[in-house]
Scaffold this active site. Sequence first.
Site, short mmCIF file in Angstrom:
data_model
loop_
_atom_site.label_atom_id
_atom_site.label_comp_id
_atom_site.label_asym_id
_atom_site.label_seq_id
_atom_site.Cartn_x
_atom_site.Cartn_y
_atom_site.Cartn_z
CG HIS A 231 -1.75 1.19 1.42
ND1 HIS A 231 -3.10 1.22 1.16
CD2 HIS A 231 -1.44 2.44 1.87
CE1 HIS A 231 -3.58 2.43 1.43
NE2 HIS A 231 -2.57 3.19 1.86
CD GLU A 232 1.73 3.40 3.73
OE1 GLU A 232 0.75 3.16 4.45
OE2 GLU A 232 1.88 4.49 3.14
CG HIS A 235 0.26 6.24 -0.65
ND1 HIS A 235 -0.88 6.71 -1.26
CD2 HIS A 235 -0.14 5.71 0.53
CE1 HIS A 235 -1.93 6.49 -0.48
NE2 HIS A 235 -1.51 5.87 0.61
#
Length: 314
Positions: A231-232, A235
């Site tokens: 997920h990170e 980003h």
Amino acid sequence: MRSFTPRPRALAVLLAGTALAFSPLGGSATAKLPVDQTAGVADCFTPSGASAKGGHGPDTRDISAAEQKAIEARTAQLLKAKAGRGVGVPQGALAAATVPVYVHVMRDAAGNGDVTDTQISQQIAVLNTTFGGQESSAAANTGFTFSLAGTFRYNNNQWHQDKQSSTYRKQTRKGGANALNIWLVDFAYLGIATFPWDYARQPGIDGIRVHYTSLPGGSATNYNLGETATHEAGHWFGLYHTFQGGCTATNDEVADTPAQSSPTNGCPTGRDSCSLPGLDPIHNYMDYSYDSCYNQFTPNQSTRISDMWTAYRA
């Protein structure tokens, strides 16, 4: 992305201050471990369990609607300029690259917060699986792979708790814009990331911070399959949350992720928080679902990753 109760996952304030002494030895997982010379041992918080990731604050810096629009315009200009210089990918193709990954294990003075070399290898494998579209027939293969370029361990009470975060990242970060730095810490969140369009302004802090218990085999209940890092990293590649902007047509700038009004908690099949077409994309890595619920990036997210890589990291 996600948070431990009662501590929200949000963009931590960059703390100023003088760096504590350290002596890193790195480059391989078998390097001797440096020891922090500072006095005292900080208490190491071990969460008894994890709960909802969303609803408590962002895991990246806030992006207003106006800034979001400006970022899209700037990205388009950069892509056009690079295409004019023959930089980038052919029309209709997507960028692809092997991303060097530098893992920084931020332990306290007693060694709390350590992870095994096997866990780190497993985390790299998870990144390759998730960005390779291998968890679902509906998932896109983004074309990006990951290779462990170095593991570095530090014993430092402040850094272990993500204090002096801007300082320690500037002192320890490796590689250029194309290198993913992962700092494993014990802090209030499951993870925090920087965006690619911020690299030019603040290259020293570029990367992602991840709670060390979220790695494969860690103790973060519901969030210990290694997909916090996925997920990170999303980003870091330039993806927003699937609930960016709420129930709006613009939403996350990705057409094939249905708009949603709020983050997901758990894995609620059939959730529909927005009146616009489509059910909430609860299986998307950029929502706030349990690790076990995640299984995909979409084709348009893959295209966005390619564009952002070409504009800001290639």
